[in-house]
Design a protein around this motif. Sequence first.
Motif, PDB file in Angstrom:
ATOM      1  N   TRP A   1       7.595  -0.833 -12.103  1.00  0.00           N
ATOM      2  CA  TRP A   1       6.685  -0.129  -9.974  1.00  0.00           C
ATOM      3  C   TRP A   1       5.529  -0.218 -11.077  1.00  0.00           C
ATOM      4  O   TRP A   1       4.397  -0.869 -10.133  1.00  0.00           O
ATOM      5  CB  TRP A   1       7.250   0.993 -10.428  1.00  0.00           C
ATOM      6  N   ALA A   2       4.492   0.613 -12.334  1.00  0.00           N
ATOM      7  CA  ALA A   2       3.397   0.759 -12.282  1.00  0.00           C
ATOM      8  C   ALA A   2       2.743  -0.494 -13.006  1.00  0.00           C
ATOM      9  O   ALA A   2       1.945  -1.136 -12.543  1.00  0.00           O
ATOM     10  CB  ALA A   2       3.534   1.398 -13.921  1.00  0.00           C
ATOM     11  N   TYR A   3       3.903  -1.636 -13.009  1.00  0.00           N
ATOM     12  CA  TYR A   3       2.937  -2.703 -13.803  1.00  0.00           C
ATOM     13  C   TYR A   3       2.608  -3.531 -12.806  1.00  0.00           C
ATOM     14  O   TYR A   3       1.875  -4.466 -13.315  1.00  0.00           O
ATOM     15  CB  TYR A   3       4.451  -3.384 -14.724  1.00  0.00           C
ATOM     16  N   ARG A   4       3.548  -3.173 -11.269  1.00  0.00           N
ATOM     17  CA  ARG A   4       3.089  -4.290 -10.565  1.00  0.00           C
ATOM     18  C   ARG A   4       1.639  -4.211  -9.957  1.00  0.00           C
ATOM     19  O   ARG A   4       1.185  -4.511  -9.826  1.00  0.00           O
ATOM     20  CB  ARG A   4       3.875  -3.738  -9.266  1.00  0.00           C
ATOM     21  N   TYR A   5       0.809  -3.142 -10.505  1.00  0.00           N
ATOM     22  CA  TYR A   5      -0.511  -2.466 -10.386  1.00  0.00           C
ATOM     23  C   TYR A   5      -1.409  -2.699 -11.702  1.00  0.00           C
ATOM     24  O   TYR A   5      -2.610  -2.481 -11.853  1.00  0.00           O
ATOM     25  CB  TYR A   5      -0.732  -1.430  -9.640  1.00  0.00           C
ATOM     26  N   THR A   6      -0.593  -3.885 -12.462  1.00  0.00           N
ATOM     27  CA  THR A   6      -1.953  -4.668 -13.868  1.00  0.00           C
ATOM     28  C   THR A   6      -2.928  -5.632 -13.357  1.00  0.00           C
ATOM     29  O   THR A   6      -2.230  -6.123 -12.397  1.00  0.00           O
ATOM     30  CB  THR A   6      -0.623  -4.680 -15.271  1.00  0.00           C
TER      31      THR A   6
ATOM     32  N   SER B   1       0.304  -1.262   0.097  1.00  0.00           N
ATOM     33  CA  SER B   1       0.112   0.098   0.036  1.00  0.00           C
ATOM     34  C   SER B   1       0.966   1.800   0.193  1.00  0.00           C
ATOM     35  O   SER B   1       0.677   2.220  -0.544  1.00  0.00           O
ATOM     36  CB  SER B   1      -1.252   0.343   1.253  1.00  0.00           C
ATOM     37  N   LEU B   2       2.305   1.688   0.432  1.00  0.00           N
ATOM     38  CA  LEU B   2       2.697   2.240   0.865  1.00  0.00           C
ATOM     39  C   LEU B   2       3.726   3.062  -0.442  1.00  0.00           C
ATOM     40  O   LEU B   2       3.227   3.648  -1.058  1.00  0.00           O
ATOM     41  CB  LEU B   2       3.914   2.394   1.564  1.00  0.00           C
ATOM     42  N   SER B   3       3.879   1.464  -1.432  1.00  0.00           N
ATOM     43  CA  SER B   3       4.368   1.713  -2.488  1.00  0.00           C
ATOM     44  C   SER B   3       3.222   2.492  -3.527  1.00  0.00           C
ATOM     45  O   SER B   3       3.949   3.115  -4.338  1.00  0.00           O
ATOM     46  CB  SER B   3       5.193   0.351  -3.581  1.00  0.00           C
TER      47      SER B   3
ATOM     48  N   LEU C   1      -7.488   4.208  -7.090  1.00  0.00           N
ATOM     49  CA  LEU C   1      -9.039   3.611  -6.945  1.00  0.00           C
ATOM     50  C   LEU C   1      -8.968   1.966  -7.296  1.00  0.00           C
ATOM     51  O   LEU C   1      -8.407   2.479  -8.255  1.00  0.00           O
ATOM     52  CB  LEU C   1     -10.240   3.789  -7.930  1.00  0.00           C
ATOM     53  N   PRO C   2      -9.672   1.557  -6.974  1.00  0.00           N
ATOM     54  CA  PRO C   2      -9.342  -0.196  -7.243  1.00  0.00           C
ATOM     55  C   PRO C   2     -10.041  -0.529  -8.436  1.00  0.00           C
ATOM     56  O   PRO C   2      -9.719  -0.755  -9.316  1.00  0.00           O
ATOM     57  CB  PRO C   2     -10.215  -0.577  -5.817  1.00  0.00           C
ATOM     58  N   ALA C   3     -11.093   0.233  -8.763  1.00  0.00           N
ATOM     59  CA  ALA C   3     -12.148  -0.257  -9.601  1.00  0.00           C
ATOM     60  C   ALA C   3     -11.059   0.387 -11.257  1.00  0.00           C
ATOM     61  O   ALA C   3     -11.250   0.281 -12.433  1.00  0.00           O
ATOM     62  CB  ALA C   3     -12.848   0.663 -10.039  1.00  0.00           C
ATOM     63  N   THR C   4     -10.476   1.632 -11.220  1.00  0.00           N
ATOM     64  CA  THR C   4      -9.320   2.289 -12.329  1.00  0.00           C
ATOM     65  C   THR C   4      -7.943   1.850 -12.548  1.00  0.00           C
ATOM     66  O   THR C   4      -7.131   2.271 -13.125  1.00  0.00           O
ATOM     67  CB  THR C   4      -9.701   3.501 -12.154  1.00  0.00           C
ATOM     68  N   ARG C   5      -7.574   0.828 -10.497  1.00  0.00           N
ATOM     69  CA  ARG C   5      -6.074   0.985 -11.019  1.00  0.00           C
ATOM     70  C   ARG C   5      -5.680   0.484 -12.117  1.00  0.00           C
ATOM     71  O   ARG C   5      -3.878   0.618 -12.669  1.00  0.00           O
ATOM     72  CB  ARG C   5      -6.202  -0.082  -9.528  1.00  0.00           C
ATOM     73  N   THR C   6      -5.880  -0.646 -12.559  1.00  0.00           N
ATOM     74  CA  THR C   6      -5.581  -2.031 -13.868  1.00  0.00           C
ATOM     75  C   THR C   6      -5.470  -0.654 -15.193  1.00  0.00           C
ATOM     76  O   THR C   6      -3.992  -0.765 -15.547  1.00  0.00           O
ATOM     77  CB  THR C   6      -5.595  -2.960 -14.097  1.00  0.00           C
TER      78      THR C   6
END
Length: 115
Positions: A110-115, A3-5, A58-63
Amino acid sequence: MNSLSLYLQAFLYIAAGLNHFINPRPYLAMMPPYVPAHSQMVIWSGVAEVVLGLGLLLPATRTWAAWGLILLLIAVFPANVFMATSSRFQKLPAWLRWGRLPLQALLIWWAYRYT
């Protein structure tokens, strides 16, 4: 830690995006000559960074936001190459100019970690 990341990444993109409006001069200077409409490109990339940074929260738009950031980082890569290779930026240390290039790969990861 995850979450911090996430919050740190979102904050960095939102802050960087807002900086496009507060201090556009460095972004304008980094624009390669072959890119048209420098001012508009700086504005729209700033808007994109703010919107995508908020989207990470926002979880709904994170990916979608993470994929958008990856595409944005790829799109601005030529500006980083221009900055590294142009004589216009010789006052900056070479390690800083060239260090931005591999940093892009780290930011993409780093961004890919949230796809």
